[in-house]
Every structure is written in structure tokens, then in C-alpha cells.
Write an enzyme that holds these catalytic residues in place. Sequence first.
Site, PDB file in Angstrom:
ATOM      1  N   SER A 211       7.624 -52.267  42.418  1.00  0.00           N
ATOM      2  CA  SER A 211       8.172 -53.617  42.251  1.00  0.00           C
ATOM      3  C   SER A 211       9.404 -53.859  43.109  1.00  0.00           C
ATOM      4  CB  SER A 211       8.502 -53.872  40.776  1.00  0.00           C
ATOM      5  OG  SER A 211       9.374 -52.870  40.277  1.00  0.00           O
ATOM      6  N   ASP A 457      18.275 -55.544  33.124  1.00  0.00           N
ATOM      7  CA  ASP A 457      17.607 -55.046  34.319  1.00  0.00           C
ATOM      8  C   ASP A 457      18.690 -54.683  35.339  1.00  0.00           C
ATOM      9  OD1 ASP A 457      16.186 -54.478  36.591  1.00  0.00           O
ATOM     10  OD2 ASP A 457      15.034 -56.343  36.628  1.00  0.00           O
ATOM     11  N   HIS A 460      16.267 -53.829  39.606  1.00  0.00           N
ATOM     12  CA  HIS A 460      15.851 -54.844  40.571  1.00  0.00           C
ATOM     13  C   HIS A 460      17.061 -55.679  40.989  1.00  0.00           C
ATOM     14  CE1 HIS A 460      12.196 -53.777  38.274  1.00  0.00           C
ATOM     15  NE2 HIS A 460      11.601 -53.895  39.451  1.00  0.00           N
TER      16      HIS A 460
END
Length: 481
Positions: A211, A457, A460
Site C-alpha cells: 500500500s 495510521d 502511510h
Amino acid sequence: MVKEMMNNKFEWNNPSSSSSSSSNLKQNHVLVKLVVSVLLVGVAFRLLYTGSFDVLPFVEDTTTTAKVEAAEVPASNYDVEEDSLLATTDFSVEEQEEEKAPAPATASNADDEVQEEYPQDQISQKAATIEIPGKCNLFVGEWVPDQLGPLYSYESCHFITDDQNCMKNGRPDSGYLDWRWKPRGCEIPRFNAERFLEMMRDKSWGFIGDSIARNHVQSLLCILSKVEIADEIYHDEEYRSKRWHFPSYNFTLSVIWSPFLLKSEIFEDMYGVSTGEIQLHLDKLDKKWTREYESFNYVTISGGKWFLKTAVYHDNNTVLGCHYCSNSKLTEFGIDNAYRKAIKLVFNFISNSHHNAVVLFRTTTPDHFENGEWFSGGTCNRTVPYKKGEISLNYIDSAMRKIELEEFKNVATTSGSVRRAKLKLLDTTLLSTLRPNGHPGPYRQFNPEKNTTVQNDCLHWCLPGPIDSWNDLVMEMLMRD
């Protein structure tokens, strides 16, 4: 060495072994002092301005007093800023026809002293930072304030997914947008979208990985959308692998979701909910990307964090062991062993392929969880980049990056093989480590309730955000090629 030269010169002019007059002796002494002064100034200048003298700093393990060699990953963290293992854009595998790798540039006497301390058979700074006049190491530097801001906004780019749209999800601060990466000793220009698309006319580029690779592609699409908005022409069932086309340039951009780069059976959904342990085949590459490889003129490929997941390891139809699995009969194989096998297999495939492509291997991406991990309440609330000496690369990230650099060096210096690919190192690990303020954190989704508990998160990157600078580096590497 300088001291020996000084001793030798004074020995040559010893009064007891010379019949010269006292006036000549004084003149010789003056000449010797002048020569020595020039040598000392030269050595000092080289030490100050040559990146090849950088020595890998480390923090000694408190449980041992043994010296850690520069090429080894220490048992504890080491400082991020001054890392001599970083390869310049010249540390790459160019097309070779059954010939040995070129020898390093001719070293000076001072270089020889460093070479003795750090042998060539190790991954020392000597092997990784060959200085080329007019060039600098793109991956060593600092983040500096930038009043120009990002090349796009979260409102102008529809390629940003909700979980990376930090401003839309309510992030109150915007200062994380006002920084740019400045390599030590040089400047790199901002990404030129129009020029990039002209370079990519009638070509294709594939991003292969997890990702984070998709995060990188989204950043690139947003920057390029200032010139032309790409058409999505393909997506898989789960929307993890996609392909876009820029019609005015006939340029195709793809992302292939292959988190291990290896053949694997993964039993979890888009939300990370698992119904079984991952079955990972350490001797087989993932056909999802290998069968597409020859369709790309450019490739960006990366491994990383998925190797930390629970998995059972297979090799030659035999179970080797596992990582953190529930079966007590299986032994812990070690993610370092698994990751090395994977990276070695990837590089062997690229090296032995007859396809002529430019391949950028991107190093592992650090996370910035503090006070816990992603599953135990870890957060990332910092609002400014780290400065030199304020952060260390954790053991897992440093170990994975060590494997990447070792295997990259092996394929870059192996003689006797035909390589049609141009393999280059895109080392974003350390510059990314300095940016704890660029993650979605609690703003991976819109949550107006301030008192509710959310999963942060810290892996990312927000868009716009620090990951945009990776494209500046890619552009610079292409321009230097």
C-alpha cells in the site's frame, strides 16, 4: 600517513647526514614546512567536503562492549542523519556484457587510510559513496522550510483516497505541508510534471509493492494531474491493482499490489481482518508482477512491512518454519531470513531478465508510532520534522534496510552476468524517518467526536505530504541518467 611524510622529509634534511651549509638547511626547513602545511590543508579540506569520509555512527549495545563494524547493523538503534551506507545515484547496475564491475575511482593517500579501516569486502562507505564531481548524495540531507507549499491540494486531486486525505478528515494543522527535502551539498528542483510526461511519452511505468507503493502512485498522479488528468483503464476486484492512461502522451501508469513480491496465499480482507495464517513461498515470485514486468519501460519495486505479519514459510514444497504462528510444532524461521530470500530472488529475476528496463528499488519505509503500536494505541502527533540527532532508526527497519543494501550491492558488483536492466537504488528510508509529522494519525477518517478512540495510521502518508518529495528524487535520478 601525514606524520610519516613529515618524518621522512625531516630525515632527508638531517644535519648529521648532510654537508650543506646552514643557510641551505634553513631554506630546506622552510620548504618542508611549506609542503607540510599544504598537505595538511588539503587533507582538512577533503575531510570537510568529501562525503566518502562519512562514518556510520552507532549506539553501542549496553549489554556488550564489542566494537560494531561500520558495515554491520548494531543490536540497538543508530542515528539517522549521518549514514554512510547510502548509495549515490551512481551506485547502480548499468547494462553490462559479460564484464566485471568498474573499479572505484582512484583513491588518494587519505582514502587508502579509510580503506584499511573499512575493508572493501564489507558494505562500507567506500563502496557506497563514490563521489562524482558535480553530483551529490540525494538521500542524505535535511528537511528545510518551503514557503511555496505543495504542487497540488487535497481539493484539486480526486486520486486521493479518504484514508490519506488528512485535511479533508479534519487535521487542524497545515505546517506539515511547508517543507522540502534538501540533499547535503546540492539543491534539487521541484518536480516538473510537463517535462516528466514528455519523457514518458509512449512509455509505461509500473509500481510494484504494497500500500505504500499505491500511496506513492497516488502522489504522482496528483502532481501530474496539474498537466493532464489520467483515465483509469483497469482495476482488479479489490481495487488494489490499477492502471491509468494519459492520452495526450500515451503514457501508462500502473500499480500492482504484491506486498511480499512472492507467491502467497493471504486470508485477510481490505480491513486487515484475517481468517487464517499467510502461506508464503520463499522460492517463488508473485506472477502478478513477473508476467507484467516486460510490459514496463520503468519499474519502481519495493518490499517491507508485510514481512512482519504472521506467516508460514514454504520452500521447495517444504514447510521451513513460520513467523509468530500459532502452530507450536513449527520453528521460528526469522523474518530477516525470509526477507533476504525474497529480495535476493527479486534481484536475480531482474538481473537475468532479457528485458531492457530502468528499475528503481525503493528501500523500506519507517513508521512513527509512539507510545504503542498500531494495534495498541500508538500515536504520531508531532507537527515538525526531526532534526539531526533527534531520532534513531529502529532495529527492525535498520535490519531490513541492511538486507536491502547488502543484496543490492551483491547484484551491483557481481561479475560475469549479463544485465539488461538499469537497476538503481531509491533510498527513501532515512529522509522519511525524519518526517514524523506527515502521517494521517487519527485523521485517516473523518471523526468529529474528539473524545472517541480511533486507530492511528503512522505508516502511510498524508496527501499532499512528505511522500511527494519522493517524486522530486525520482525526477532528479531520471535527469541524471
